[in-house]
Scaffold this motif. Structure first.
Motif, PDB file in Angstrom:
ATOM      1  N   UNK A   1       8.946   6.683   3.772  1.00 21.26           N
ATOM      2  CA  UNK A   1       8.039   7.660   3.172  1.00 21.26           C
ATOM      3  C   UNK A   1       6.588   7.178   3.181  1.00 21.26           C
ATOM      4  N   UNK A   2       6.419   5.870   3.153  1.00 21.22           N
ATOM      5  CA  UNK A   2       5.085   5.279   3.028  1.00 21.22           C
ATOM      6  C   UNK A   2       4.390   5.106   4.378  1.00 21.22           C
ATOM      7  N   UNK A   3       5.184   5.095   5.460  1.00 22.00           N
ATOM      8  CA  UNK A   3       4.640   4.663   6.749  1.00 22.00           C
ATOM      9  C   UNK A   3       3.377   5.427   7.180  1.00 22.00           C
ATOM     10  N   UNK A   4       3.455   6.765   7.096  1.00 22.58           N
ATOM     11  CA  UNK A   4       2.349   7.581   7.607  1.00 22.58           C
ATOM     12  C   UNK A   4       1.048   7.266   6.856  1.00 22.58           C
ATOM     13  N   UNK A   5       1.148   7.249   5.521  1.00 24.14           N
ATOM     14  CA  UNK A   5      -0.019   6.919   4.683  1.00 24.14           C
ATOM     15  C   UNK A   5      -0.625   5.585   5.057  1.00 24.14           C
TER      16      UNK A   5
ATOM     17  N   UNK B   1      -0.302   3.806   7.803  1.00 22.87           N
ATOM     18  CA  UNK B   1      -0.904   3.802   9.146  1.00 22.87           C
ATOM     19  C   UNK B   1      -2.265   4.491   9.154  1.00 22.87           C
ATOM     20  N   UNK B   2      -2.343   5.634   8.473  1.00 25.20           N
ATOM     21  CA  UNK B   2      -3.618   6.363   8.427  1.00 25.20           C
ATOM     22  C   UNK B   2      -4.689   5.504   7.763  1.00 25.20           C
ATOM     23  N   UNK B   3      -4.335   4.886   6.650  1.00 25.32           N
ATOM     24  CA  UNK B   3      -5.310   4.046   5.939  1.00 25.32           C
ATOM     25  C   UNK B   3      -5.702   2.839   6.790  1.00 25.32           C
ATOM     26  N   UNK B   4      -4.706   2.195   7.393  1.00 29.78           N
ATOM     27  CA  UNK B   4      -4.980   1.001   8.207  1.00 29.78           C
ATOM     28  C   UNK B   4      -5.904   1.365   9.372  1.00 29.78           C
ATOM     29  N   UNK B   5      -5.664   2.536   9.973  1.00 29.64           N
ATOM     30  CA  UNK B   5      -6.488   2.961  11.112  1.00 29.64           C
ATOM     31  C   UNK B   5      -7.935   3.240  10.705  1.00 29.64           C
ATOM     32  N   UNK B   6      -8.150   3.509   9.408  1.00 30.50           N
ATOM     33  CA  UNK B   6      -9.508   3.822   8.955  1.00 30.50           C
ATOM     34  C   UNK B   6     -10.370   2.563   8.798  1.00 30.50           C
ATOM     35  N   UNK B   7      -9.741   1.396   8.881  1.00 27.88           N
ATOM     36  CA  UNK B   7     -10.506   0.148   8.747  1.00 27.88           C
ATOM     37  C   UNK B   7     -11.158  -0.207  10.072  1.00 27.88           C
TER      38      UNK B   7
ATOM     39  N   UNK C   1       0.864  -1.185   0.000  1.00 24.70           N
ATOM     40  CA  UNK C   1       0.000   0.000   0.000  1.00 24.70           C
ATOM     41  C   UNK C   1       0.904   1.239   0.000  1.00 24.70           C
ATOM     42  N   UNK C   2       0.684   2.147  -0.942  1.00 21.49           N
ATOM     43  CA  UNK C   2       1.428   3.417  -0.947  1.00 21.49           C
ATOM     44  C   UNK C   2       0.486   4.569  -0.626  1.00 21.49           C
TER      45      UNK C   2
ATOM     46  N   UNK D   1      -3.753   2.919  -4.313  1.00 16.94           N
ATOM     47  CA  UNK D   1      -2.993   1.681  -4.550  1.00 16.94           C
ATOM     48  C   UNK D   1      -3.913   0.492  -4.776  1.00 16.94           C
ATOM     49  N   UNK D   2      -3.510  -0.385  -5.669  1.00 17.05           N
ATOM     50  CA  UNK D   2      -4.247  -1.638  -5.874  1.00 17.05           C
ATOM     51  C   UNK D   2      -4.282  -2.400  -4.548  1.00 17.05           C
ATOM     52  N   UNK D   3      -3.174  -2.368  -3.819  1.00 18.01           N
ATOM     53  CA  UNK D   3      -3.115  -3.055  -2.524  1.00 18.01           C
ATOM     54  C   UNK D   3      -4.197  -2.545  -1.578  1.00 18.01           C
ATOM     55  N   UNK D   4      -4.487  -1.249  -1.666  1.00 17.28           N
ATOM     56  CA  UNK D   4      -5.526  -0.679  -0.799  1.00 17.28           C
ATOM     57  C   UNK D   4      -6.924  -1.144  -1.254  1.00 17.28           C
ATOM     58  N   UNK D   5      -7.115  -1.250  -2.555  1.00 17.45           N
ATOM     59  CA  UNK D   5      -8.380  -1.795  -3.082  1.00 17.45           C
ATOM     60  C   UNK D   5      -8.591  -3.212  -2.570  1.00 17.45           C
ATOM     61  N   UNK D   6      -7.522  -3.986  -2.574  1.00 15.62           N
ATOM     62  CA  UNK D   6      -7.591  -5.364  -2.076  1.00 15.62           C
ATOM     63  C   UNK D   6      -7.908  -5.356  -0.578  1.00 15.62           C
ATOM     64  N   UNK D   7      -7.206  -4.491   0.156  1.00 17.23           N
ATOM     65  CA  UNK D   7      -7.417  -4.419   1.611  1.00 17.23           C
ATOM     66  C   UNK D   7      -8.875  -4.107   1.933  1.00 17.23           C
ATOM     67  N   UNK D   8      -9.461  -3.177   1.195  1.00 18.95           N
ATOM     68  CA  UNK D   8     -10.857  -2.798   1.464  1.00 18.95           C
ATOM     69  C   UNK D   8     -11.810  -3.962   1.199  1.00 18.95           C
ATOM     70  N   UNK D   9     -11.589  -4.669   0.097  1.00 13.83           N
ATOM     71  CA  UNK D   9     -12.471  -5.814  -0.209  1.00 13.83           C
ATOM     72  C   UNK D   9     -12.329  -6.899   0.855  1.00 13.83           C
ATOM     73  N   UNK D  10     -11.095  -7.187   1.256  1.00 12.75           N
ATOM     74  CA  UNK D  10     -10.875  -8.246   2.258  1.00 12.75           C
ATOM     75  C   UNK D  10     -11.470  -7.828   3.596  1.00 12.75           C
TER      76      UNK D  10
END
Ligand code: N5H
Length: 259
Positions: free
Chosen positions: A44-48, A50-56, A15-16, A20-29
């Motif tokens: 560089x990717x960490x903050x993004x 973490x923010x996305x992961x926390x939104x799940x 996930x970037x 990201x395609x990885x984020x699309x996959x994460x949302x479906x799963x």
């Protein structure tokens, strides 16, 4: 049999940002009830991530750095994952890289270093992670490994160049890994997505024309979405796909079928 991933845990690598395609996959799963663990490649990717992961909707998000060019780091990361959750049921590998200047013009201009870099990050990384999953016995209840590929690994696609050669290697790895893992009821498949506006596609010359060609020539006459790719990954992760391994599924509106 259904598409529920309730009670199962999946690792999503690559996930970037929200496109990201990885984020699309994460949302479906996640919508199917899965517990998710994320790994990211650079600080560089960490903050993004973490923010996305926390939104799940899950109790606490598990996010780990993992430089997939470093075997010791892969081992360390997946050992931490094992210590935290014990068993995983699937892996989404959405990682690729090639030098930008080698994604333009003649394939012949690829350097030895650029060739090795593209293959190391985009192809060998899947095998490296699979190896650690086997060593740590992380998928002991069976599982599903999904990676992302592209048409340029099967046919010549303008400017894809060394990435096409690396994807061909990745596609072949999927078949060999499927054979190695089959007896453990671990399936290995690739999704070949149509062109999407991800961060890695940003700034790539001629991308608009590729999208236009999808709108004109693909049987569905439109580009595909993150959700469509995510839902295909969900299918491959689920028991519904229990008879499918070593396969490459195109999620490209049928583009690859048209001459
Ligand atoms: C035919 C095309 C267009 C030409 C080729 C595009 C290839 C893209 C894939 C690689 C992975 C892009 C890449 O490595 C770009 C980097 O050099 C620079 N970008 C970065 O470092 C960003 C910040 C990070 C997030 O990117 C990575 N990769 O870490 C193919 C397109 C129509 C379809 C496409 C874009 C396919 C694909 O494989 O992604």
């Amino acid at each position: 049999m259904n598409l529920s991933l309730e009670g199962k845990t999946y690792v999503v690598m690559g996930v970037a940002n929200k496109r990201s395609i990885a984020w699309g996959i994460a949302q479906s799963l996640s919508q199917a009830g899965a517990r998710l663990i994320f790994t990211y490649g650079g600080e560089r990717m960490e903050k993004n991530v973490r923010t996305l992961a926390d939104s799940l909707e899950q109790e606490h998000s598990l996010v780990y750095p993992c430089d997939i060019t470093d075997d010791a780091e892969i081992e360390k990361t997946f050992q931490q994952i094992k210590d935290e959750v014990g068993t995983i049921h699937g892996l989404a590998h959405c990682i690729a890289f090639a030098n930008k200047e080698e994604l333009d013009g003649d394939y012949l201009n690829t350097t030895r270093d650029g060739f090795m870099l593209a293959h190391n990050i985009s192809s060998y990384s899947l095998t490296a992670v699979a190896k650690v999953i086997r060593e740590l016995d992380l998928m002991r209840e069976g599982g599903s490994i999904v990676t992302m590929t592209y048409l340029g690994g099967e046919k010549v696609v303008k400017n894809y160049n060394v990435m096409g050669v690396a994807k061909a290697s990745l596609d072949a790895s999927v078949r060999y890994l499927a054979n190695d893992f089959g007896k453990e009821n671990i399936r290995v498949n690739a999704i070949s997505a149509g062109p999407m506006r991800t961060l890695s596609a940003k700034g790539i010359g001629g991308f608009n024309e590729v999208i236009k060609e999808m709108e004109e020539k693909a049987p569905l006459r439109r580009p595909v979405t993150q959700e469509e790719v995510g839902d295909t990954a969900l299918f491959l992760m689920s028991d519904m796909a229990r008879g499918i391994t070593g396969e490459l599924i195109h999620v490209d509106g049928g583009y690859n079928k048209v001459g």
